[in-house]
Design a protein around this motif. Sequence first.
Motif, PDB file in Angstrom:
ATOM      1  N   ILE A  95       0.192   8.075  18.750  1.00 30.54           N
ATOM      2  CA  ILE A  95       1.051   8.033  17.761  1.00 30.54           C
ATOM      3  C   ILE A  95       2.157   7.960  16.840  1.00 30.54           C
ATOM      4  O   ILE A  95       1.833   8.810  15.644  1.00 30.54           O
ATOM      5  N   LEU A  96       3.378   6.823  16.799  1.00 27.05           N
ATOM      6  CA  LEU A  96       4.347   6.764  15.899  1.00 27.05           C
ATOM      7  C   LEU A  96       3.062   5.642  15.100  1.00 27.05           C
ATOM      8  O   LEU A  96       3.678   5.110  13.831  1.00 27.05           O
ATOM      9  N   GLY A  97       1.388   4.692  15.228  1.00 29.43           N
ATOM     10  CA  GLY A  97       1.385   4.257  14.766  1.00 29.43           C
ATOM     11  C   GLY A  97       0.531   3.976  13.616  1.00 29.43           C
ATOM     12  O   GLY A  97       0.072   3.370  12.826  1.00 29.43           O
ATOM     13  N   GLN A  98       0.279   5.389  14.322  1.00 31.69           N
ATOM     14  CA  GLN A  98      -1.052   6.060  12.753  1.00 31.69           C
ATOM     15  C   GLN A  98      -0.360   5.460  11.040  1.00 31.69           C
ATOM     16  O   GLN A  98      -0.378   5.683   9.988  1.00 31.69           O
ATOM     17  N   TRP A  99       1.478   5.498  11.364  1.00 31.81           N
ATOM     18  CA  TRP A  99       1.642   5.433   9.916  1.00 31.81           C
ATOM     19  C   TRP A  99       2.225   3.715  10.193  1.00 31.81           C
ATOM     20  O   TRP A  99       3.056   4.281   8.902  1.00 31.81           O
ATOM     21  N   ALA A 100       1.593   3.428  10.245  1.00 34.97           N
ATOM     22  CA  ALA A 100       2.934   2.120  10.463  1.00 34.97           C
ATOM     23  C   ALA A 100       1.851   1.928   8.781  1.00 34.97           C
ATOM     24  O   ALA A 100       1.247   2.330   8.535  1.00 34.97           O
ATOM     25  N   PRO A 101       3.203   1.446   8.369  1.00 33.68           N
ATOM     26  CA  PRO A 101       3.239   1.002   6.773  1.00 33.68           C
ATOM     27  C   PRO A 101       1.667   0.364   6.036  1.00 33.68           C
ATOM     28  O   PRO A 101       1.014  -1.147   7.118  1.00 33.68           O
ATOM     29  N   ARG A 102       0.978   0.571   5.316  1.00 35.23           N
ATOM     30  CA  ARG A 102       0.226  -0.006   5.006  1.00 35.23           C
ATOM     31  C   ARG A 102      -0.193  -1.087   3.525  1.00 35.23           C
ATOM     32  O   ARG A 102       0.934  -0.932   2.425  1.00 35.23           O
ATOM     33  N   PRO A 103      -0.357  -1.634   3.110  1.00 35.22           N
ATOM     34  CA  PRO A 103      -0.143  -2.614   2.048  1.00 35.22           C
ATOM     35  C   PRO A 103      -0.474  -2.297   0.560  1.00 35.22           C
ATOM     36  O   PRO A 103      -1.508  -1.205   0.904  1.00 35.22           O
ATOM     37  N   LEU A 104       0.645  -2.115   0.174  1.00 34.71           N
ATOM     38  CA  LEU A 104       1.003  -1.609  -1.577  1.00 34.71           C
ATOM     39  C   LEU A 104      -0.343  -2.548  -2.631  1.00 34.71           C
ATOM     40  O   LEU A 104       0.145  -3.349  -2.404  1.00 34.71           O
ATOM     41  N   ALA A 105      -0.197  -2.147  -3.367  1.00 35.68           N
ATOM     42  CA  ALA A 105      -1.049  -2.513  -4.215  1.00 35.68           C
ATOM     43  C   ALA A 105      -0.886  -1.447  -5.728  1.00 35.68           C
ATOM     44  O   ALA A 105      -0.304  -0.557  -5.819  1.00 35.68           O
TER      45      ALA A 105
END
Length: 458
Positions: A448-458
Amino acid sequence: MALPRSNPSAQGVAASGVSAFVDALEAHPGIDPHSLMLVRHGAVVAEGWWAPYTPDRLHLLYSLSKTFLSTAVGFAVQEGLLSLDDAVADHFPEFRDELPEASRRILVRHALAMASGHSGEMAQIAIATDPREPVRGFLLHAPEHEPGSWFAYNQPANYAVAAILQRAAGTDLVGYLRSRLFDPIGAGPMSWQQYPPGRSLGFSGLHATTETIASLGQLHLADGVWEGRQLLPEGWAEEVRTKRVSTEREGNPDWAQGYGFQVWMARHGYRGDGAYGQFCVILPEHDAVLALTAATEDMQAVLDAAWTRLLPALGDASEGDAADAALAERLGDQVLPPSEGASAPAGAVPSSWTGAGLRATRTDDGVVLADPQVTLTLPVGRPGWTVVEGDGTAPPVAVSGGWSGDAADLDLVFLESPHRLHVRLDPSGTVAIRWGTTPLDFAYTGTILGQWAPRPLA
């Protein structure tokens, strides 16, 4: 570089019409506007964000990502990485020979126009058939119609094109577009959801700012020219906006005008759009671009409001500085309605709650909300929205709401998405949740919360 700024009246735009458009969005009970940017004659004439959303915040674009993909294909064609007349299957020799003959007739141009010939959405079928290589899972199912003759909103068709490009380029889509598109238009770091790791989805999953959306629209409006130079390959913007297939079976009028290369033809101009109200509307007849992010299931209502309220304002130079100033003031002070509640319960309540894949624990300052991947510490009962920035593992959120008697009702806005989650902590010790708009995912593996965890930026 950022888009230049100008006053509405200086570019022949009636500020009152923009305000009327905003009125219509805010009056609709099913629309939560998040941001708006209007470009006319190459300059931003109106812009606003509804707090807790802000200009520098990335926003999930859902299928508006497709228009960035079709832009990438233009560079790839110019560089000889692929051709529109390539058979999709020919780029996958490891499984080409096991495919049905009809699947081997699907060309890149068919897939890019979502005209693979399949009669409907194949996303879950493709994943279920081959979770390691969804392109194979997709192509193992023969299209029911001749490729190029039948439109169906079908994500794996676009995913296949994205996979071809990334294979040929040896990098993901953000890496491919960074020097070719993103840096020249002044777009900062961004992320694109991947599946499997290392392969950007292409059809969805791009997180970008509202100004990046507007800049993409302006680039296409100007036939690929940016600051005086031909940034997109010459003629590619016209290729993108050319109608490729009929969409007359679609129910809404602005979805029934035809489809190009990852853009919808519309009653006015054409557009890229994404689920729940992410728009890049390009209006060549008015030399204008409308970029908008929102949370709504009634996307037709957004376009209806644009046609009836905003279009009449384009070309009206009768208003002056006072109207411009009033609009700027209004757009600078927008807030999504927060929930309210007390900072403490009226009586004795549990110290913890569980349910819906979440666990909540009461603290002196609020509650700690957690799932197996992410923990958020949330204040309760403060006025307005309180922004809780992520720590690298947790997503940035804004929270409002509090206690009402012995129950707590909290609204969580996931600030890099169109989504709001209502969380209720019940006196019985259970957690109940309700999404404002239900998240969509091609290959959902999060929580529920983990699907919005930050992804690496590039």
